[in-house]
Design a protein around this motif. Sequence first.
Motif, short mmCIF file in Angstrom:
data_model
loop_
_atom_site.label_atom_id
_atom_site.label_comp_id
_atom_site.label_asym_id
_atom_site.label_seq_id
_atom_site.Cartn_x
_atom_site.Cartn_y
_atom_site.Cartn_z
N ALA A 59 0.81 -1.22 0.00
CA ALA A 59 0.00 0.00 0.00
C ALA A 59 0.84 1.27 0.00
O ALA A 59 0.38 2.32 -0.46
CB ALA A 59 -0.92 0.00 1.22
N LEU A 60 2.08 1.19 0.51
CA LEU A 60 2.94 2.38 0.63
C LEU A 60 4.29 2.11 -0.03
O LEU A 60 5.34 2.12 0.63
CB LEU A 60 3.14 2.72 2.11
CG LEU A 60 1.88 3.00 2.93
CD1 LEU A 60 2.19 3.06 4.42
CD2 LEU A 60 1.22 4.29 2.45
N PRO A 61 4.30 1.87 -1.36
CA PRO A 61 5.54 1.42 -2.02
C PRO A 61 6.69 2.42 -1.99
O PRO A 61 7.85 2.01 -2.04
CB PRO A 61 5.09 1.13 -3.45
CG PRO A 61 3.87 1.97 -3.65
CD PRO A 61 3.20 2.03 -2.30
N SER A 62 6.44 3.71 -1.89
CA SER A 62 7.54 4.68 -1.91
C SER A 62 8.11 4.97 -0.52
O SER A 62 9.09 5.70 -0.38
CB SER A 62 7.10 5.98 -2.57
OG SER A 62 6.07 6.59 -1.82
N PHE A 63 7.52 4.37 0.51
CA PHE A 63 7.97 4.60 1.88
C PHE A 63 8.85 3.43 2.33
O PHE A 63 8.64 2.29 1.92
CB PHE A 63 6.77 4.72 2.83
CG PHE A 63 5.96 5.95 2.58
CD1 PHE A 63 6.14 7.09 3.35
CD2 PHE A 63 5.00 5.97 1.58
CE1 PHE A 63 5.39 8.23 3.12
CE2 PHE A 63 4.24 7.11 1.34
CZ PHE A 63 4.45 8.24 2.12
N LEU A 64 9.80 3.73 3.19
CA LEU A 64 10.63 2.68 3.78
C LEU A 64 9.92 2.21 5.04
O LEU A 64 9.56 3.01 5.90
CB LEU A 64 12.02 3.23 4.13
CG LEU A 64 12.95 2.25 4.82
CD1 LEU A 64 13.26 1.06 3.93
CD2 LEU A 64 14.23 2.94 5.24
N ILE A 65 9.71 0.90 5.15
CA ILE A 65 8.99 0.34 6.30
C ILE A 65 9.94 -0.56 7.07
O ILE A 65 10.53 -1.49 6.51
CB ILE A 65 7.73 -0.41 5.84
CG1 ILE A 65 6.81 0.55 5.10
CG2 ILE A 65 7.02 -1.04 7.04
CD1 ILE A 65 5.61 -0.07 4.45
N GLY A 66 10.06 -0.26 8.34
CA GLY A 66 10.92 -1.05 9.21
C GLY A 66 10.13 -1.58 10.39
O GLY A 66 8.92 -1.39 10.49
N GLU A 67 10.83 -2.23 11.28
CA GLU A 67 10.18 -2.78 12.47
C GLU A 67 11.21 -2.91 13.57
O GLU A 67 12.41 -2.92 13.32
CB GLU A 67 9.55 -4.13 12.17
CG GLU A 67 10.55 -5.19 11.76
CD GLU A 67 9.90 -6.43 11.19
OE1 GLU A 67 8.70 -6.62 11.36
OE2 GLU A 67 10.62 -7.20 10.54
N THR A 68 10.70 -2.98 14.76
CA THR A 68 11.56 -3.26 15.91
C THR A 68 10.74 -4.01 16.93
O THR A 68 9.56 -3.74 17.12
CB THR A 68 12.17 -1.97 16.52
OG1 THR A 68 13.04 -2.33 17.57
CG2 THR A 68 11.12 -1.01 17.00
#
Length: 190
Positions: A59-68
């Motif tokens: 849904a948000l292909p131009s955003f960098l998605i991370g996790e912790t």
Amino acid sequence: MSPSTEELLATVQRYYESGSQLHSALAMSPETEQRQAKWTQWLEDMAPWRQFRAHLSQALPSFLIGETYSTHDGGPRCIVYPPKAALAPTSNWIVVGCVSLLAPVYVVHGVVCDGIDGRLRNPVVSFEPPPPDMAIPARMVARTIETVFGYSAVPRETLETPVPLVAGSREPPDTTLFHTLFTNEPARLP
């Protein structure tokens, strides 16, 4: 429907120690053991989390998605960074979606950072509405958590409720429901 403040207070008391009941660093308290058991259970079946992350990436292909995810916290966090080309020298708003493993609740908040030499510096937590360029990612994180996990958002007033518990480096009177349900270091990002 989100659990009441009283229900959430009763819940977190099962997973964190009070300041007067701290155990030595060598022995794990019953509360810590219960929180660790929640993390173990979650790590053994991360399929819903992976589904959540995959949906956000699509849904948000131009955003960098991370996790912790730290087993010292009350649950995992998903971080949505603005596109690298959009980083500004000041006031970069990063979306953080927190899911609690202790109760069926979540929160979406922001971390505002300066962009210095292509890196994010000076993080400050924000519970204010996101700026227009991050409003869609914030709504997408909230909607996806609700869809995948079926969790309810916790109102800000409830999040700010003090708790007489120790959560990581947070001790009473500075510990709130937010720190126990989600994370004691909300501005810390990977």
